[in-house]
Design an enzyme around this catalytic site. Sequence first.
Site, mmCIF file in Angstrom:
data_model
loop_
_atom_site.group_PDB
_atom_site.id
_atom_site.type_symbol
_atom_site.label_atom_id
_atom_site.label_comp_id
_atom_site.label_asym_id
_atom_site.label_seq_id
_atom_site.Cartn_x
_atom_site.Cartn_y
_atom_site.Cartn_z
ATOM 1 N N GLU A 1 6.523 2.131 7.319
ATOM 2 C CA GLU A 1 5.692 2.461 6.362
ATOM 3 C C GLU A 1 5.976 2.031 4.642
ATOM 4 O O GLU A 1 4.395 2.426 4.056
ATOM 5 C CB GLU A 1 6.210 3.887 6.132
ATOM 6 C CG GLU A 1 5.713 4.896 7.518
ATOM 7 C CD GLU A 1 4.087 5.093 8.034
ATOM 8 O OE1 GLU A 1 3.445 5.557 6.696
ATOM 9 O OE2 GLU A 1 3.416 4.510 8.893
ATOM 10 N N ARG B 1 -5.246 -24.324 -3.375
ATOM 11 C CA ARG B 1 -6.182 -25.624 -3.377
ATOM 12 C C ARG B 1 -6.429 -25.874 -4.866
ATOM 13 O O ARG B 1 -7.656 -26.491 -5.064
ATOM 14 C CB ARG B 1 -6.907 -24.886 -2.395
ATOM 15 C CG ARG B 1 -8.207 -23.699 -2.608
ATOM 16 C CD ARG B 1 -9.310 -23.204 -1.263
ATOM 17 N NE ARG B 1 -9.956 -23.826 -1.073
ATOM 18 C CZ ARG B 1 -11.198 -24.158 -1.738
ATOM 19 N NH1 ARG B 1 -11.466 -23.973 -2.995
ATOM 20 N NH2 ARG B 1 -12.203 -24.880 -0.807
ATOM 21 N N PRO C 1 -0.904 -2.669 -0.519
ATOM 22 C CA PRO C 1 -2.082 -2.090 -0.381
ATOM 23 C C PRO C 1 -2.845 -1.440 -2.096
ATOM 24 O O PRO C 1 -3.748 -1.004 -2.359
ATOM 25 C CB PRO C 1 -2.424 -1.446 0.920
ATOM 26 C CG PRO C 1 -1.582 -0.628 1.558
ATOM 27 C CD PRO C 1 -0.961 -1.936 0.430
ATOM 28 N N ASP D 1 -17.306 -23.850 -5.698
ATOM 29 C CA ASP D 1 -16.520 -22.753 -5.096
ATOM 30 C C ASP D 1 -17.592 -21.617 -5.748
ATOM 31 O O ASP D 1 -17.366 -21.289 -6.716
ATOM 32 C CB ASP D 1 -15.309 -23.003 -4.931
ATOM 33 C CG ASP D 1 -14.892 -23.581 -4.127
ATOM 34 O OD1 ASP D 1 -15.780 -24.344 -2.943
ATOM 35 O OD2 ASP D 1 -13.769 -23.716 -3.638
HETATM 36 N N1 SAM Z 1 2.235 3.178 3.807
HETATM 37 C C1 SAM Z 1 1.740 2.064 2.923
HETATM 38 C C2 SAM Z 1 0.689 3.105 1.715
HETATM 39 O O1 SAM Z 1 -0.037 4.106 3.071
HETATM 40 O O2 SAM Z 1 0.528 2.359 0.706
HETATM 41 C C3 SAM Z 1 1.571 0.921 3.555
HETATM 42 C C4 SAM Z 1 2.730 0.113 4.574
HETATM 43 S S1 SAM Z 1 1.474 -1.006 5.647
HETATM 44 C C5 SAM Z 1 2.038 -0.302 6.898
HETATM 45 C C6 SAM Z 1 2.892 -1.944 5.708
HETATM 46 C C7 SAM Z 1 2.610 -3.672 4.734
HETATM 47 O O3 SAM Z 1 1.520 -3.567 4.602
HETATM 48 C C8 SAM Z 1 3.006 -3.005 3.099
HETATM 49 O O4 SAM Z 1 3.802 -2.616 1.974
HETATM 50 C C9 SAM Z 1 2.258 -4.576 2.417
HETATM 51 O O5 SAM Z 1 3.193 -5.228 2.468
HETATM 52 C C10 SAM Z 1 1.614 -4.934 3.804
HETATM 53 N N2 SAM Z 1 0.296 -4.684 3.547
HETATM 54 C C11 SAM Z 1 -0.344 -3.686 3.986
HETATM 55 N N3 SAM Z 1 -2.181 -3.582 3.696
HETATM 56 C C12 SAM Z 1 -2.192 -4.934 2.296
HETATM 57 C C13 SAM Z 1 -2.885 -4.863 1.815
HETATM 58 N N4 SAM Z 1 -4.587 -4.328 1.801
HETATM 59 N N5 SAM Z 1 -2.808 -6.218 0.916
HETATM 60 C C14 SAM Z 1 -1.959 -6.169 0.140
HETATM 61 N N6 SAM Z 1 -0.347 -6.671 1.284
HETATM 62 C C15 SAM Z 1 -0.918 -5.142 2.037
#
Ligand code: SAM
Length: 250
Positions: free
Chosen positions: A116, A154, A88, A169
């Site tokens: 986490e 795509r 994220p 698109d």
């Molecule tokens: N503790 C982390 C933080 O606050 O940045 C978030 C960890 S999340 C619970 C677990 C995993 O989900 C991340 O390591 C990532 O690979 C994935 N993930 C969660 N949200 C995402 C997003 N918006 N975009 C891409 N990957 C995401």
Amino acid sequence: MDFTVLTLFPELVDSFFKHGMISRGIDKRLITGHCINIRDFSTDRHKTVDDRPYGGGSGMIMKLEPLQAAIYCAKKNAPDSKVVLMTPQGNTFSQEKALELAFGNKGLIFVCGRYEGIDERVYTKLVDEEISIGDYVMTGGELASMVIIDSIARLIPGVLGSLESPESDSFTNDRLEYAQYTRPEEFEGEKVPDVLLSGNHEKIRLWRKRSSLERTFLKRPDLFKKNRPDAEEKKILNEWCRELESFAGE
Ligand code: SAM
């Protein structure tokens, strides 16, 4: 284009590779799709892939070594691939980014986190780019990797069927797609615009352009800042303004 997904839940992504447009692209040999189970690269008896965070705190952190070994294995199979970490905290994914990834790389290796998060040294030592699919937090990176693979696949010539096309698109050239209709010609008093039944290709093209501009203006005016209207678009928008003015004056 080779897609490789590194995950603790390969079955989630495997089924995605077996359906719809993606599986047709694989059958046509235009793309490949593989999953690598990160747990297979854990070397201890219990196949551990996570550990407690240094400094304390809640949750578990994905360990560095199994991820490193999984990335090296993926790179051995697809050497010219870019390693993309799902997080994220990464660059926000967009149609522009989809085009850049689709035409700038021979392959993509997606690293999906869980728990986490991931040991910081994976970010700094093993990854080429961090990508987020939006400002929210999911439980794992698998859905994010599938979103990205779907939107890139795509764009690859031939992956979509001959009757589908990504060219008009939404977000191509920073505009939303025009309104679309199919049968019936009339539904609960609402008719398909006459011009779409006229068979006049130039009039249909102009109607669609105007519909696309109207929608972009009403729903996503910010897109005009990224790509200013060209001469034809300005003419159509001016015409629309004049119509609105005369309508307001009635
Ligand atoms: N503790 C982390 C933080 O606050 O940045 C978030 C960890 S999340 C619970 C677990 C995993 O989900 C991340 O390591 C990532 O690979 C994935 N993930 C969660 N949200 C995402 C997003 N918006 N975009 C891409 N990957 C995401």
